[in-house]
Design a protein around this motif. Structure first.
Motif, short mmCIF file in Angstrom:
data_model
loop_
_atom_site.label_atom_id
_atom_site.label_comp_id
_atom_site.label_asym_id
_atom_site.label_seq_id
_atom_site.Cartn_x
_atom_site.Cartn_y
_atom_site.Cartn_z
N VAL A 139 0.85 -1.19 0.00
CA VAL A 139 0.00 0.00 0.00
C VAL A 139 0.88 1.24 0.00
CG1 VAL A 139 -1.80 1.27 1.22
CG2 VAL A 139 -1.79 -1.24 1.28
N PHE A 140 0.66 2.14 -0.95
CA PHE A 140 1.47 3.36 -1.04
C PHE A 140 0.70 4.55 -0.49
CE2 PHE A 140 3.85 0.87 -4.15
CZ PHE A 140 5.15 1.19 -3.76
N ALA A 141 1.33 5.24 0.46
CA ALA A 141 0.82 6.49 1.00
C ALA A 141 1.82 7.60 0.66
CB ALA A 141 0.62 6.39 2.52
N ARG A 142 1.36 8.84 0.75
CA ARG A 142 2.21 9.94 0.28
C ARG A 142 3.25 10.39 1.29
NH1 ARG A 142 -0.77 14.47 -2.95
NH2 ARG A 142 -0.88 12.69 -4.34
N THR A 143 2.90 10.37 2.59
CA THR A 143 3.80 10.92 3.59
C THR A 143 4.22 9.88 4.61
OG1 THR A 143 2.04 11.60 5.12
CG2 THR A 143 2.62 13.14 3.35
N LYS A 144 5.29 10.20 5.34
CA LYS A 144 5.79 9.29 6.38
C LYS A 144 4.76 9.14 7.50
CE LYS A 144 10.40 11.14 5.42
NZ LYS A 144 11.50 11.98 5.94
N HIS A 145 4.26 10.26 8.00
CA HIS A 145 3.29 10.20 9.09
C HIS A 145 1.98 9.55 8.61
CE1 HIS A 145 5.91 12.44 11.68
NE2 HIS A 145 5.93 13.48 10.85
N ARG A 152 0.12 6.32 10.28
CA ARG A 152 -1.29 6.43 10.69
C ARG A 152 -2.14 5.37 9.98
NH1 ARG A 152 -1.68 11.32 9.77
NH2 ARG A 152 -2.54 11.26 7.66
N LEU A 153 -1.92 5.20 8.67
CA LEU A 153 -2.70 4.22 7.92
C LEU A 153 -2.40 2.80 8.40
CD1 LEU A 153 -4.64 3.62 5.63
CD2 LEU A 153 -2.71 3.67 4.03
N ILE A 201 -5.16 0.10 9.81
CA ILE A 201 -5.31 -1.25 9.24
C ILE A 201 -5.19 -2.30 10.34
CG2 ILE A 201 -4.24 -2.94 7.70
CD1 ILE A 201 -3.42 -0.56 5.91
N GLU A 202 -4.22 -2.12 11.24
CA GLU A 202 -4.04 -3.08 12.33
C GLU A 202 -5.24 -3.09 13.27
OE1 GLU A 202 -0.16 -2.26 14.09
OE2 GLU A 202 0.52 -4.14 13.13
N ARG A 203 -5.82 -1.91 13.56
CA ARG A 203 -7.00 -1.85 14.43
C ARG A 203 -8.18 -2.58 13.82
NH1 ARG A 203 -5.25 3.53 15.82
NH2 ARG A 203 -6.58 4.42 14.19
N ALA A 204 -8.17 -2.70 12.48
CA ALA A 204 -9.25 -3.42 11.79
C ALA A 204 -9.00 -4.93 11.77
CB ALA A 204 -9.39 -2.89 10.37
N GLY A 205 -7.89 -5.38 12.39
CA GLY A 205 -7.64 -6.81 12.47
C GLY A 205 -6.77 -7.38 11.37
N VAL A 206 -6.06 -6.51 10.63
CA VAL A 206 -5.17 -6.97 9.56
C VAL A 206 -3.74 -6.60 9.94
CG1 VAL A 206 -4.59 -6.81 7.12
CG2 VAL A 206 -6.98 -6.65 7.84
N ILE A 258 3.91 -10.91 7.72
CA ILE A 258 3.05 -9.74 7.63
C ILE A 258 2.53 -9.68 6.20
CG2 ILE A 258 2.94 -7.22 7.74
CD1 ILE A 258 3.26 -8.39 10.46
N LYS A 259 1.22 -9.51 6.04
CA LYS A 259 0.64 -9.55 4.70
C LYS A 259 0.52 -8.17 4.05
CE LYS A 259 -0.11 -13.99 4.81
NZ LYS A 259 0.68 -14.91 3.96
N VAL A 260 0.58 -7.10 4.85
CA VAL A 260 0.38 -5.76 4.29
C VAL A 260 1.57 -4.88 4.65
CG1 VAL A 260 -1.08 -3.71 4.26
CG2 VAL A 260 -2.12 -5.99 4.45
N LEU A 261 2.19 -4.29 3.65
CA LEU A 261 3.29 -3.35 3.84
C LEU A 261 2.84 -1.99 3.35
CD1 LEU A 261 6.29 -2.82 4.55
CD2 LEU A 261 6.85 -3.39 2.17
N VAL A 262 2.84 -1.00 4.25
CA VAL A 262 2.48 0.37 3.91
C VAL A 262 3.78 1.16 3.71
CG1 VAL A 262 1.18 2.42 4.59
CG2 VAL A 262 0.40 0.15 5.32
N ALA A 263 3.89 1.85 2.60
CA ALA A 263 5.18 2.48 2.28
C ALA A 263 4.99 3.80 1.57
CB ALA A 263 6.01 1.54 1.40
N THR A 264 6.00 4.65 1.69
CA THR A 264 6.09 5.83 0.84
C THR A 264 6.86 5.42 -0.41
OG1 THR A 264 8.12 6.47 1.97
CG2 THR A 264 6.06 7.41 2.81
N ASP A 265 7.14 6.37 -1.28
CA ASP A 265 7.82 6.03 -2.53
C ASP A 265 9.25 5.54 -2.33
OD1 ASP A 265 6.07 6.31 -4.78
OD2 ASP A 265 5.95 8.44 -4.33
#
Length: 430
Positions: free
Chosen positions: A249-255, A259-260, A264-269, A295-302
């Motif tokens: 999952v790509f997000a734009r900023t570090k923070h 946060r994302l 996702i973890e609070r939703a049980g993933v 871990i199945k989900v990696l959230v990252a910036t560019d």
């Protein structure tokens, strides 16, 4: 064509089957013979096409044939990469070919202890893989001498331009031997690349196997037009629909990434995040846990767009669309690797419509719509690009984007697993 027809040293050829490598990729077939002949090479190919061995094998071949050992603190060949992840990936891919030889492959990146790097450089290095920032630090400390380096490789040179490394390159390049072989590899061909090539390459051979701006041919794409406030819920629903598969999952900023990840973890993933504020150890552990499937989900910036080579990534989500349209190509190139198919899903909010149209323009395609309707935008972005109603070639995104004029007739975004059989968008070879 087989590897043994390319002219590589027998020792390197013997290593290929041991590492499970059988046939050369198109970029390797085209680039290796020219590189072995000592020509400067400008290679254009998408991520996941085997660029590392396209420059790495002829580079190791030349270093092996030379036979000499580097003097203390000197370097015989230098590979510059824009991110720590990509630098580590390059070093990891090349080190197995040096087992049983006199060659030493070193790596210096930020986020790791500099004193240990200084000690290793003291012994001399045949091939050094480095990020520009850390290399400048070591040069300033007189810990490394580049005057003996007769080989220079700029990998993912377009991202170096995006990240502002051109100033570091201007400082580093004159320190190498004047008589050298230079190779430049890139996934896209922005205007500045021609200037970079003319400044650092001498009569280069240009090899191209996939038109710039095209996604891998096994990536199926789709977009959901959705309000920004509804994105997180939509993403979580989609992630839950394929819990057993790896998703990037790509997000734009570090923070925003942190946060994302927590949402996702609070939703049980289970999820983990990587970005520039993480230490090198944290980033390596996160990628290792993701690669191994813990871990199945990696959230990252560019920062992760070009340094992750994990064949098992089934889904790439653009939670935030990138401001630079070419970065979209790099992001979705993290899936559909090693001959597998993959799904790229974009979540487009009203203020991102200009960015989305710019992406479609660069890729020369219309991304299939999974839910919602395209937002209507108008006005002029800060960069001076006009956004026309229903499309255009704008930009801007979150930072000063054009105001939204209208809403889609159907803004609902039903959840569920992305349809794998949706028609493929994009083309070009891998």
């Amino acid at each position: 064509m087989d590897f043994d027809m390319l002219g590589l040293a027998p020792r390197l050829l013997a290593k290929l089957p041991e590492l499970g490598i059988s046939d050369p990729t198109p970029i390797q077939t085209q680039a290796i013979p020219h590189a072995l002949n000592g020509r400067d090479v400008m290679g254009l190919a998408q991520t996941g096409t085997g660029k590392t061995l396209a420059f790495g094998l002829p580079l190791l071949d030349a270093l092996m044939k030379n036979g000499s050992k580097p003097a203390p603190r000197t370097v015989r060949g230098l590979v510059l990469a824009p991110t720590r992840e990509l630098a580590k990936q390059i070093a990891d891919n090349l080190k197995p070919f040096t087992h049983g030889t006199h060659l030493k492959v070193g790596i210096v990146v930020g986020g790791a202890g500099i004193h240990g790097q200084i000690q290793r450089l003291e012994r001399g290095t045949d091939l050094l893989v480095a990020t520009p920032g850390r290399l400048i630090d070591l040069i300033d400390r007189r810990a490394v001498d580049l005057s003996q380096a007769q080989f220079l490789v700029l990998d993912e040179a377009d991202q170096m331009l995006d990240l502002g490394f051109i100033h570091a390159l201007r400082k580093i390049a004159p320190l190498l031997a004047k008589k050298r072989q230079t190779m430049l590899f890139s996934a896209t061909m922005p205007k500045q690349m021609a200037e970079l090539s003319s400044a650092y390459l001498n009569d280069p051979v240009r090899v191209e196997v996939s038109p710039p701006g095209k996604a891998a041919d096994k990536v199926t794409q789709e977009v959901h037009f959705i309000e920004q406030s509804n994105k997180t819920g939509k993403l979580i629903d989609l992630l839950k629909s394929h819990r057993s598969e790896l998703a990037l999952v790509f997000a734009r900023t570090k923070h925003g990434s942190d946060r994302l990840m927590r949402q996702i973890e609070r939703a049980g993933v289970d999820a983990v995040a990587i970005h520039g504020n993480k230490s090198q150890g944290q980033r390596e552990r996160a990628i290792r846990d993701f690669r191994d499937g813990r871990i199945k989900v990696l959230v990252a910036t560019d920062v992760a767009a070009r340094g992750i080579d994990i064949p098992g990534v089934a889904f790439v989500y653009n939670y935030d669309l990138p401001n630079v349209p070419e970065n979209y190509v790099h992001r979705i190139g993290r899936t559909a690797r090693a001959g597998k198919e993959g799904q790229a899903v974009a979540l487009c909010a009203p203020e991102e419509m200009g960015d989305f149209r710019a992406i479609e323009k660069v890729m020369k395609l219309s991304v299939p719509v999974a839910s919602g309707q395209p937002w209507e935008v108008s006005g002029t972005s800060p960069a001076g690009r006009t956004r026309r109603r229903g499309g255009g070639n704008g930009g801007g995104g979150h930072k000063g984007g054009a105001p939204r004029v209208g809403k889609p007739a159907n803004s609902g975004a039903p959840s569920g697993k992305p349809q794998r059989r949706r028609r493929r968008a994009g083309g070009g070879g891998r």
